[in-house]
Design a protein around this motif. Sequence first.
Motif, PDB file in Angstrom:
ATOM      1  N   VAL A 291      64.009  39.861 -36.041  1.00  0.00           N
ATOM      2  CA  VAL A 291      63.299  40.576 -34.981  1.00  0.00           C
ATOM      3  C   VAL A 291      62.472  41.731 -35.541  1.00  0.00           C
ATOM      4  O   VAL A 291      61.336  41.961 -35.114  1.00  0.00           O
ATOM      5  N   SER A 292      63.003  42.448 -36.511  1.00  0.00           N
ATOM      6  CA  SER A 292      62.253  43.551 -37.098  1.00  0.00           C
ATOM      7  C   SER A 292      60.983  43.056 -37.770  1.00  0.00           C
ATOM      8  O   SER A 292      59.917  43.694 -37.663  1.00  0.00           O
ATOM      9  N   GLU A 293      61.055  41.914 -38.417  1.00  0.00           N
ATOM     10  CA  GLU A 293      59.871  41.321 -39.052  1.00  0.00           C
ATOM     11  C   GLU A 293      58.823  40.948 -38.011  1.00  0.00           C
ATOM     12  O   GLU A 293      57.622  41.184 -38.201  1.00  0.00           O
ATOM     13  N   VAL A 294      59.273  40.386 -36.891  1.00  0.00           N
ATOM     14  CA  VAL A 294      58.350  40.005 -35.827  1.00  0.00           C
ATOM     15  C   VAL A 294      57.691  41.244 -35.216  1.00  0.00           C
ATOM     16  O   VAL A 294      56.478  41.267 -34.989  1.00  0.00           O
ATOM     17  N   ILE A 295      58.478  42.280 -34.964  1.00  0.00           N
ATOM     18  CA  ILE A 295      57.917  43.521 -34.418  1.00  0.00           C
ATOM     19  C   ILE A 295      56.865  44.074 -35.364  1.00  0.00           C
ATOM     20  O   ILE A 295      55.793  44.538 -34.941  1.00  0.00           O
ATOM     21  N   GLY A 296      57.143  44.017 -36.672  1.00  0.00           N
ATOM     22  CA  GLY A 296      56.185  44.506 -37.655  1.00  0.00           C
ATOM     23  C   GLY A 296      54.883  43.733 -37.640  1.00  0.00           C
ATOM     24  O   GLY A 296      53.792  44.319 -37.707  1.00  0.00           O
ATOM     25  N   GLU A 297      54.973  42.405 -37.546  1.00  0.00           N
ATOM     26  CA  GLU A 297      53.750  41.590 -37.516  1.00  0.00           C
ATOM     27  C   GLU A 297      52.957  41.841 -36.233  1.00  0.00           C
ATOM     28  O   GLU A 297      51.724  41.958 -36.266  1.00  0.00           O
ATOM     29  N   LEU A 298      53.647  41.934 -35.123  1.00  0.00           N
ATOM     30  CA  LEU A 298      52.963  42.215 -33.865  1.00  0.00           C
ATOM     31  C   LEU A 298      52.250  43.566 -33.915  1.00  0.00           C
ATOM     32  O   LEU A 298      51.110  43.702 -33.452  1.00  0.00           O
ATOM     33  N   ALA A 299      52.913  44.556 -34.474  1.00  0.00           N
ATOM     34  CA  ALA A 299      52.330  45.897 -34.546  1.00  0.00           C
ATOM     35  C   ALA A 299      51.092  45.917 -35.436  1.00  0.00           C
ATOM     36  O   ALA A 299      50.101  46.598 -35.134  1.00  0.00           O
ATOM     37  N   GLU A 300      51.137  45.162 -36.525  1.00  0.00           N
ATOM     38  CA  GLU A 300      50.027  45.182 -37.475  1.00  0.00           C
ATOM     39  C   GLU A 300      48.832  44.359 -37.006  1.00  0.00           C
ATOM     40  O   GLU A 300      47.673  44.775 -37.186  1.00  0.00           O
ATOM     41  N   HIS A 301      49.093  43.208 -36.397  1.00  0.00           N
ATOM     42  CA  HIS A 301      48.008  42.268 -36.148  1.00  0.00           C
ATOM     43  C   HIS A 301      47.663  42.035 -34.674  1.00  0.00           C
ATOM     44  O   HIS A 301      46.557  41.582 -34.373  1.00  0.00           O
ATOM     45  N   VAL A 302      48.593  42.317 -33.758  1.00  0.00           N
ATOM     46  CA  VAL A 302      48.350  41.997 -32.356  1.00  0.00           C
ATOM     47  C   VAL A 302      48.056  43.243 -31.522  1.00  0.00           C
ATOM     48  O   VAL A 302      47.072  43.274 -30.763  1.00  0.00           O
ATOM     49  N   LEU A 303      48.858  44.276 -31.675  1.00  0.00           N
ATOM     50  CA  LEU A 303      48.636  45.478 -30.866  1.00  0.00           C
ATOM     51  C   LEU A 303      47.228  46.048 -31.019  1.00  0.00           C
ATOM     52  O   LEU A 303      46.619  46.459 -30.027  1.00  0.00           O
ATOM     53  N   PRO A 304      46.665  46.093 -32.263  1.00  0.00           N
ATOM     54  CA  PRO A 304      45.319  46.677 -32.387  1.00  0.00           C
ATOM     55  C   PRO A 304      44.243  45.920 -31.621  1.00  0.00           C
ATOM     56  O   PRO A 304      43.179  46.482 -31.334  1.00  0.00           O
ATOM     57  N   MET A 305      44.513  44.666 -31.260  1.00  0.00           N
ATOM     58  CA  MET A 305      43.534  43.899 -30.490  1.00  0.00           C
ATOM     59  C   MET A 305      43.465  44.350 -29.028  1.00  0.00           C
ATOM     60  O   MET A 305      42.482  44.055 -28.333  1.00  0.00           O
ATOM     61  N   PHE A 306      44.487  45.056 -28.572  1.00  0.00           N
ATOM     62  CA  PHE A 306      44.563  45.389 -27.156  1.00  0.00           C
ATOM     63  C   PHE A 306      44.739  46.887 -26.891  1.00  0.00           C
ATOM     64  O   PHE A 306      44.348  47.363 -25.823  1.00  0.00           O
ATOM     65  N   HIS A 307      45.330  47.623 -27.809  1.00  0.00           N
ATOM     66  CA  HIS A 307      45.600  49.047 -27.564  1.00  0.00           C
ATOM     67  C   HIS A 307      44.474  49.875 -28.187  1.00  0.00           C
ATOM     68  O   HIS A 307      44.253  49.828 -29.388  1.00  0.00           O
TER      69      HIS A 307
END
Length: 307
Positions: A291-307
């Motif tokens: 889960v920590s790895e998934v949170i890290g990937e989401l934070a790096e690559h997905v959140l910047p697309m929307f936040h």
Amino acid sequence: MHPRFSRLIGESGFSIGLELPLDNDWSSSGRRLAEQQQRPFGIPDIRRHAALARQADQSGFRALWIRDVPLYDPAFGDAAQVYETFSYLGYLAGITQDILLGTAAVVLPLRQPWLTLKAANSIDELSDGRLLLGVASGDRPIEYPLFGKDFEQRGAAFRDAVELIRTQGQGQLPQGTRLLPEVQQALPMLVAGLSQQSPAWVGEHMDGWLSYPGTPDEHRRRVGLWREVAGDKPYVSFIHLDLDANPHAPLQRVHFGGRCGRLALIDELQTLQGLGVQHIGLHLRRSERDVSEVIGELAEHVLPMFH
């Protein structure tokens, strides 16, 4: 729109959060671990909950969502995050700084309304105004006799509790008394489903809608209904996500979500944003990866697309 929602959805009008518990006990590896630890299905491994909550906060997710499940019922197979909702919110308020804290959702008819009001005000004060109060009428009949409540009357009890929270009990307290702490701004309330009410009532009395997970077509219909009765009030939903390590992996839908790489996830989120969904909470209990790895990937690559 309640002012706190501008903090949730931001300038883009769309944001991403996480739903607790932050574990992967519904995955194949999670089930094997549960068998080894002799945990029944639906009771999560929450040993890392504090570290993962802090990671979510520091990574820029907009909200942490927790459920209110008084009893673990094997027939439902879900104990949620185990801890009592308001107690856990107080703990999370103390170990996080910026992330909003949402309930999805507090079962109002099972709780003494005045104590619910005091608990919600307390969390809002302790978290420096970070509470998003999701509320519901409840869907587990087995709980009601234990609490001495009538399952068939839960709709009326829900309305009464909403009115008390909305008015902060004004006009009902004995002369000279006060319920402390007192909030300076009405608490933002979101409703899960319809909670035994009509769409018109929900649209008028609630500040936002917690919609069940669904496909884009399902959200298109629900958003349309919500806009008819509630105007621009926020529409929030959730996705059960198993994030593939291959960023190009296509979306394979499952009940309430899917397995995919981050590029397909971004496409799905952009589609939902285009339909009028304003916030998605990601539920990671199906995740085959850490889960920590998934949170890290989401934070790096997905959140910047929307936040």
